[in-house]
Write an enzyme that holds these catalytic residues in place. Structure first.
Site, PDB file in Angstrom:
ATOM      1  N   GLY A  23     -17.427  49.750  81.234  1.00 62.87           N
ATOM      2  CA  GLY A  23     -17.036  48.354  81.485  1.00 62.87           C
ATOM      3  C   GLY A  23     -16.580  48.076  82.902  1.00 62.87           C
ATOM      4  O   GLY A  23     -16.997  48.736  83.868  1.00 62.87           O
ATOM      5  N   THR A  24     -15.706  47.092  83.024  1.00 60.50           N
ATOM      6  CA  THR A  24     -15.293  46.563  84.325  1.00 60.50           C
ATOM      7  C   THR A  24     -14.595  47.613  85.177  1.00 60.50           C
ATOM      8  O   THR A  24     -14.949  47.820  86.348  1.00 60.50           O
ATOM      9  CB  THR A  24     -14.331  45.374  84.109  1.00 60.50           C
ATOM     10  N   HIS A  44      14.405  64.416  99.081  1.00 65.29           N
ATOM     11  CA  HIS A  44      14.347  63.917 100.459  1.00 65.29           C
ATOM     12  C   HIS A  44      13.200  64.608 101.198  1.00 65.29           C
ATOM     13  O   HIS A  44      13.024  65.816 101.040  1.00 65.29           O
ATOM     14  CB  HIS A  44      15.663  64.205 101.174  1.00 65.29           C
TER      15      HIS A  44
HETATM   16  C1  LIG Z   1     -12.293  43.757  91.076  1.00 65.76           C
HETATM   17  C2  LIG Z   1     -11.375  44.196  89.975  1.00 65.76           C
HETATM   18  C3  LIG Z   1     -10.417  45.151  90.233  1.00 65.76           C
HETATM   19  C4  LIG Z   1      -9.561  45.554  89.227  1.00 65.76           C
HETATM   20  N1  LIG Z   1      -8.605  46.481  89.524  1.00 65.76           N
HETATM   21  C5  LIG Z   1      -7.741  46.875  88.564  1.00 65.76           C
HETATM   22  C6  LIG Z   1      -6.753  47.844  88.844  1.00 65.76           C
HETATM   23  O1  LIG Z   1      -6.648  48.371  89.958  1.00 65.76           O
HETATM   24  N2  LIG Z   1      -5.930  48.233  87.844  1.00 65.76           N
HETATM   25  C7  LIG Z   1      -6.013  47.693  86.583  1.00 65.76           C
HETATM   26  O2  LIG Z   1      -5.241  48.072  85.710  1.00 65.76           O
HETATM   27  N3  LIG Z   1      -6.951  46.763  86.301  1.00 65.76           N
HETATM   28  C8  LIG Z   1      -7.812  46.346  87.247  1.00 65.76           C
HETATM   29  N4  LIG Z   1      -8.775  45.420  86.949  1.00 65.76           N
HETATM   30  C9  LIG Z   1      -8.863  44.914  85.560  1.00 65.76           C
HETATM   31  C10 LIG Z   1      -9.566  45.943  84.669  1.00 65.76           C
HETATM   32  O3  LIG Z   1     -10.822  46.255  85.208  1.00 65.76           O
HETATM   33  C11 LIG Z   1      -9.722  45.438  83.237  1.00 65.76           C
HETATM   34  O4  LIG Z   1      -8.489  44.920  82.802  1.00 65.76           O
HETATM   35  C12 LIG Z   1     -10.114  46.636  82.383  1.00 65.76           C
HETATM   36  O5  LIG Z   1     -11.436  47.026  82.695  1.00 65.76           O
HETATM   37  C13 LIG Z   1      -9.978  46.406  80.873  1.00 65.76           C
HETATM   38  O6  LIG Z   1     -11.053  45.767  80.401  1.00 65.76           O
HETATM   39  P1  LIG Z   1     -11.472  45.760  78.870  1.00 65.76           P
HETATM   40  O7  LIG Z   1     -11.121  47.039  78.218  1.00 65.76           O
HETATM   41  O8  LIG Z   1     -10.937  44.541  78.273  1.00 65.76           O
HETATM   42  O9  LIG Z   1     -13.055  45.614  78.930  1.00 65.76           O
HETATM   43  P2  LIG Z   1     -14.096  45.769  80.096  1.00 65.76           P
HETATM   44  O10 LIG Z   1     -13.749  46.912  80.975  1.00 65.76           O
HETATM   45  O11 LIG Z   1     -14.330  44.454  80.724  1.00 65.76           O
HETATM   46  O12 LIG Z   1     -15.390  46.202  79.288  1.00 65.76           O
HETATM   47  C14 LIG Z   1     -15.970  45.419  78.311  1.00 65.76           C
HETATM   48  C15 LIG Z   1     -17.326  45.999  77.970  1.00 65.76           C
HETATM   49  O13 LIG Z   1     -17.865  45.283  76.870  1.00 65.76           O
HETATM   50  C16 LIG Z   1     -19.251  45.104  77.081  1.00 65.76           C
HETATM   51  N5  LIG Z   1     -19.660  43.958  76.285  1.00 65.76           N
HETATM   52  C17 LIG Z   1     -19.326  42.653  76.452  1.00 65.76           C
HETATM   53  N6  LIG Z   1     -19.873  41.897  75.490  1.00 65.76           N
HETATM   54  C18 LIG Z   1     -20.578  42.724  74.695  1.00 65.76           C
HETATM   55  C19 LIG Z   1     -21.360  42.544  73.536  1.00 65.76           C
HETATM   56  N7  LIG Z   1     -21.498  41.332  72.984  1.00 65.76           N
HETATM   57  N8  LIG Z   1     -21.962  43.626  72.986  1.00 65.76           N
HETATM   58  C20 LIG Z   1     -21.812  44.865  73.523  1.00 65.76           C
HETATM   59  N9  LIG Z   1     -21.079  45.084  74.610  1.00 65.76           N
HETATM   60  C21 LIG Z   1     -20.453  44.051  75.187  1.00 65.76           C
HETATM   61  C22 LIG Z   1     -19.363  44.888  78.572  1.00 65.76           C
HETATM   62  O14 LIG Z   1     -20.674  45.163  79.035  1.00 65.76           O
HETATM   63  C23 LIG Z   1     -18.335  45.871  79.093  1.00 65.76           C
HETATM   64  O15 LIG Z   1     -18.927  47.118  79.353  1.00 65.76           O
HETATM   65  C24 LIG Z   1      -9.667  45.006  87.928  1.00 65.76           C
HETATM   66  C25 LIG Z   1     -10.652  44.064  87.647  1.00 65.76           C
HETATM   67  C26 LIG Z   1     -11.507  43.658  88.657  1.00 65.76           C
HETATM   68  C27 LIG Z   1     -12.545  42.643  88.340  1.00 65.76           C
END
Ligand SMILES: Cc1cc2nc3c(=O)[nH]c(=O)nc-3n(C[C@H](O)[C@H](O)[C@H](O)COP(=O)(O)OP(=O)(O)OC[C@H]3O[C@@H](n4cnc5c(N)ncnc54)[C@H](O)[C@@H]3O)c2cc1C
Length: 459
Positions: A40-41, A441
């Site tokens: 994911g993200t 320290h």
């Molecule tokens: C630029 C950026 C930097 C970040 N930096 C940080 C950081 O330093 N520290 C931090 O804690 N957080 C950070 N975040 C936030 C963090 O990335 C997200 O909070 C984290 O990934 C948790 O996401 P999630 O588990 O909700 O799902 P996600 O990681 O968003 O994954 C969801 C997955 O579900 C899949 N999906 C969606 N719909 C469907 C479907 N219908 N069927 C099958 N699969 C599907 C997607 O393809 C994706 O792979 C950052 C975000 C961004 C955008």
């Protein structure tokens, strides 16, 4: 005929894979669905790649400052964006592959690479197949908001996802959005060598932080020649030749900034619109976030929502904590809940901001009697020795219970140091636990006991 499972996981963000592994270990037959990139993200377009890029930007910055440390570097500092991207791709790609291999290796598991959609409260379709289970866990995350900004459809623009393909140096990057993601990209590209302008609608950067924090961050960024345009209440876009022109204010004429590239970093939206939630009867709020209770159950029995899509957090650690809460309740008879957790996160500019608990403004608004202490990083010996003494630390304590209510450490290693205070907060111990502790320290953490010895009434 539906393929029958004990559990279906929709999305492999930061909660789904760990939960799938726990359920599989508990003997359940688990289906894991992912429509795009495993992990994911965070793994592919968020935390891991951006922090990898931040590290390259830091190296460039430090190399330019090498003379201050008595270190000579012959010739100008150059940044090879292709190599910067390749390093990012390698590190992020390793995690992506790790998650995919992990899921494909699960005992009793099946991986479906495709978009999953509810057909009923117990069934999901993916790639034309129907999967059925009594337990369904939604971990679909979110994506960059692409707002209805006048003219946006007329210009090319980047988001955090498309930024991942950039292997060149934009001449002038305009970042619309002065919050966490925008500031990280902004400072990073400035350090790579781009001219950078950050455009923010609010009167200050990251407006959810205290004003003194916002101001200090602005100072840090402006010192690196990043242009910051605040109060841009009505943002428009149009094209002039190869340039993207951003209008900053409808009320006044000639308020424009022209750049070579535009990055939108104005917020996130949950990936819940195309999930067939109506067929399952799962309720969302008006922004599309799935409504859940304190144990992350949706209104439909047997369906849970974890991670960014439930609106209870927007971080990797909140998503992973969601997994822990659901697993504890389902498998360990441990009634963990979301309301037990303390807000904590970091802003990974350099120096970083580590945050825990309430802001000073929230404490003031609560009307409780409190104590406060602040210390500039110029009075932290380790920061001075490292030549990285920008920023300050701040802690707010409840005057009666002596418990720490909140803290902000904007300074070198602030993202790590904050955990000392966070853990004391989780222990519900008085702040005097820290003042009586002996720290190493010279470290930044060594000043926490001193900081807490300097508390004064918050007036
Ligand atoms: C630029 C950026 C930097 C970040 N930096 C940080 C950081 O330093 N520290 C931090 O804690 N957080 C950070 N975040 C936030 C963090 O990335 C997200 O909070 C984290 O990934 C948790 O996401 P999630 O588990 O909700 O799902 P996600 O990681 O968003 O994954 C969801 C997955 O579900 C899949 N999906 C969606 N719909 C469907 C479907 N219908 N069927 C099958 N699969 C599907 C997607 O393809 C994706 O792979 C950052 C975000 C961004 C955008």
């Amino acid at each position: 005929m539906a393929a029958r499972f004990d559990a279906i996981i929709i999305g492999t963000g930061q909660a789904g894979p760990a939960l799938a592994a726990r359920l599989s270990k508990a003997g359940m037959k688990v289906a894991v669905t992912e429509r795009k990139l495993f992990g994911g993200t965070c793994v592919n377009t968020g935390c891991i790649p951006t922090k990898t890029l931040v590290a390259s930007a830091y190296a460039a910055h430090l190399a330019r400052r090498a003379g201050e440390y008595g270190v000579g570097i012959a010739g100008p500092i150059t940044v090879d964006m292709k190599r910067v991207k390749a390093r990012k791709d390698e590190i992020s790609g390793r995690s992506n592959k790790g998650v995919e291999d992990w899921m494909r290796g699960l005992a009793n598991g099946a991986v479906y690479h495709g978009h999953a959609r509810f057909e009923s409260p117990r069934t999901v379709s993916v790639n034309g197949e129907i999967l059925e289970a009594d337990k369904i866990f939604i971990n679909v995350g979110g994506r960059a908001l692409e707002p209805p900004m006048p003219g946006l459809d007329q210009v090319p623009y980047l988001t955090n996802s498309s930024m991942m393909a950039v292997d060149f140096l934009p001449e002038h990057l305009i970042v619309v959005g002065g919050s966490y993601i925008g500031l990280e990209f902004g400072q990073m590209y400035r350090r790579f060598g781009s001219k950078v302008t950050i455009v923010e609608m609010s009167p200050r950067l990251i407006a959810r932080e205290d004003e003194d924090i916002s101001n200090a961050i602005r100072e840090i960024l402006e010192k690196e020649d990043i242009q910051i345009r605040l109060n841009a209440e009505c943002i428009t876009a149009h094209r002039e030749g190869q340039q993207v022109v951003i209008g900053l204010d409808c009320a006044e004429a000639n308020k424009e900034v022209a750049g070579s590239h535009l990055l939108l970093a104005v917020g996130r939206v949950p990936n819940t619109g195309d999930l067939g939630l109506d067929k399952a009867g799962v309720e969302t709020d008006k922004s599309g976030y799935i409504k859940v209770d304190d144990q992350l159950r949706t209104n439909v029995p047997g369906i849970w929502a974890l991670g960014d899509c439930n609106g209870k957090g927007a971080f990797t650690h909140t998503s992973y904590n969601d997994y822990e809460i659901v697993a504890a309740n389902l498998l360990d008879h441990d009634p963990r809940k979301v309301s037990d957790r303390i807000t904590t996160y970091a802003l990974f500019i350099d120096p970083p901001l580590g945050r825990a608990g309430m802001t000073e403004a929230q404490v003031r608004a609560s009307g409780r009697q409190a104590l406060i202490a602040t210390r500039p990083m110029t009075r932290v010996s380790r920061a001075v020795e490292k030549g990285e003494s920008q920023g300050f630390m701040k802690v707010v304590v409840d005057a009666e219970s002596k418990q720490i209510l909140g803290a902000a450490i904007l300074g070198v290693t602030g993202d790590e140091v904050i955990h000392t205070l966070l853990d004391v907060m989780y222990a519900k111990a008085p702040y005097t636990t820290v003042t009586r502790a002996m720290h190493i320290h010279p470290t930044v953490s060594e000043l926490l006991p001193t900081l807490l010895q300097e508390l004064k009434p918050l007036v």
